[in-house]
Design a protein around this motif. Structure first.
Motif, PDB file in Angstrom:
ATOM      1  N   ALA A  89       0.847  -1.193   0.000  1.00 21.24           N
ATOM      2  CA  ALA A  89       0.000   0.000   0.000  1.00 21.24           C
ATOM      3  C   ALA A  89       0.881   1.242   0.000  1.00 21.24           C
ATOM      4  CB  ALA A  89      -0.919   0.006   1.212  1.00 21.24           C
ATOM      5  N   TYR A  90       0.546   2.186  -0.861  1.00 23.69           N
ATOM      6  CA  TYR A  90       1.266   3.450  -0.962  1.00 23.69           C
ATOM      7  C   TYR A  90       0.291   4.612  -0.830  1.00 23.69           C
ATOM      8  CZ  TYR A  90       5.226   0.805  -2.842  1.00 23.69           C
ATOM      9  OH  TYR A  90       6.262  -0.069  -3.002  1.00 23.69           O
ATOM     10  N   GLN A  91       0.815   5.747  -0.435  1.00 24.11           N
ATOM     11  CA  GLN A  91      -0.006   6.949  -0.373  1.00 24.11           C
ATOM     12  C   GLN A  91      -0.200   7.501  -1.784  1.00 24.11           C
ATOM     13  OE1 GLN A  91       1.500  10.676   1.533  1.00 24.11           O
ATOM     14  NE2 GLN A  91      -0.230  10.370   2.910  1.00 24.11           N
ATOM     15  N   GLU A  98      -5.314   5.531  -0.729  1.00 23.61           N
ATOM     16  CA  GLU A  98      -4.129   4.716  -0.945  1.00 23.61           C
ATOM     17  C   GLU A  98      -4.229   3.957  -2.262  1.00 23.61           C
ATOM     18  OE1 GLU A  98      -4.922   0.756   1.677  1.00 23.61           O
ATOM     19  OE2 GLU A  98      -4.621   2.574   2.838  1.00 23.61           O
ATOM     20  N   LEU A 123       3.049   2.995   3.074  1.00 21.85           N
ATOM     21  CA  LEU A 123       2.182   3.099   4.241  1.00 21.85           C
ATOM     22  C   LEU A 123       2.481   1.992   5.239  1.00 21.85           C
ATOM     23  CD1 LEU A 123      -1.275   3.945   2.592  1.00 21.85           C
ATOM     24  CD2 LEU A 123       0.482   5.508   3.448  1.00 21.85           C
ATOM     25  N   GLY A 127      -1.841   3.037   8.384  1.00 30.06           N
ATOM     26  CA  GLY A 127      -2.318   3.734   7.193  1.00 30.06           C
ATOM     27  C   GLY A 127      -1.579   5.032   6.935  1.00 30.06           C
ATOM     28  N   LYS A 183      -6.165   0.494  -7.630  1.00 29.01           N
ATOM     29  CA  LYS A 183      -6.942   1.092  -6.548  1.00 29.01           C
ATOM     30  C   LYS A 183      -8.314   0.448  -6.475  1.00 29.01           C
ATOM     31  CE  LYS A 183      -6.279   4.910  -8.688  1.00 29.01           C
ATOM     32  NZ  LYS A 183      -6.174   6.340  -9.068  1.00 29.01           N
TER      33      LYS A 183
END
Length: 248
Positions: A89-91, A98, A123, A127, A183
């Motif tokens: 998970a990435y911002q 995310e 993340l 989160g 996403k």
């Protein structure tokens, strides 16, 4: 005649969109963890009570091919290759929500935030982006735990500061947008995968097959040229019809 031209034009637009998708896949053939986009063309038949002889072509990205790619050792302790179907998970670039990826070429930015080679913040379990204390060195465990060591205290054991947020896509909708990010539609998030594991010092490569993608690009170009030929033929037929009318 205008109906024939319009029908062929929609097919040309779909062929152009397919070329863009294939070109994007080819451009990311060496991007770690990249998942090639799947393009689909859907015929939209006009129904007005008459003979259904026309079908407009609508093309869009249906999703991503999640087939695993080969894992290559790199020797970099911050490179990670996820096992199974887990995603990192990435911002999001706009700092809203995310996004997900298999790309694992991680590094510590000057701000102390752990990010990947694309500059996206990784993340943690909460989160929020993972931040490394200034001057600390880190190591990543196989379960994604971030271990930080203080160089000023070499005898002190490493301290766990966070854990990579690894999620499972199983049973959840997942879409790939024009920005190439995975996403959840509608701004949702995927559930964490506590059993996810990774391999350090290695990277998963792109699952794009270069030779196959080049064939797809040639096929998309030929499809575009065929539709263009139909439009030229329609123009010739229209001119011939006008000539016949002028003889009367």
């Amino acid at each position: 005649m205008d109906r024939l031209i319009y029908t062929a034009m929609t097919a040309m637009n779909a062929a152009m969109d397919r070329q863009r998708v294939v070109a994007n896949n080819l451009a990311n053939a060496s991007t770690p963890g990249f998942r090639q986009e799947i393009f689909a063309v859907t015929p939209a038949t006009l129904k007005d009570g008459s003979l259904e002889a026309r079908a407009m072509a609508r093309g869009n990205v249906r999703g991503a091919d999640m087939t695993a790619a080969r894992v290559v050792p790199t020797g970099n302790p911050l490179d990670v290759a996820l096992e199974g179907e887990a995603l990192l998970a990435y911002q999001a670039p706009n700092l809203q929500g995310e996004i997900y990826s298999r790309r694992g070429d991680l590094r510590v930015a000057a701000s102390g935030v752990i990010e990947n080679g694309e500059g996206l913040a990784v993340l943690g379990e909460s989160g929020a982006p993972i931040t490394v204390p200034p001057g600390f060195s880190i190591a990543i465990a196989t379960d994604g735990t971030i271990m930080a060591s203080d160089p000023a205290a070499p005898t002190a054991p490493p301290e766990a500061i966070d854990r990579l947020r690894m999620v499972t896509p199983g049973g959840s909708p997942l879409a790939k947008g024009i920005d190439s990010f995975l996403k959840v539609p509608g701004g949702g998030v995927l559930p964490p995968d506590p059993t996810a594991r990774l391999t350090t010092g290695a990277l998963e490569q792109s699952n794009v097959e270069t030779a196959e993608t080049l064939v797809q690009m040639i096929d998309a170009q030929r499809a575009f040229e065929q539709r263009a030929k139909i439009i030229r033929t329609a123009g010739d037929l229209d001119e011939a019809s006008s000539s016949l009318m002028a003889l009367r």
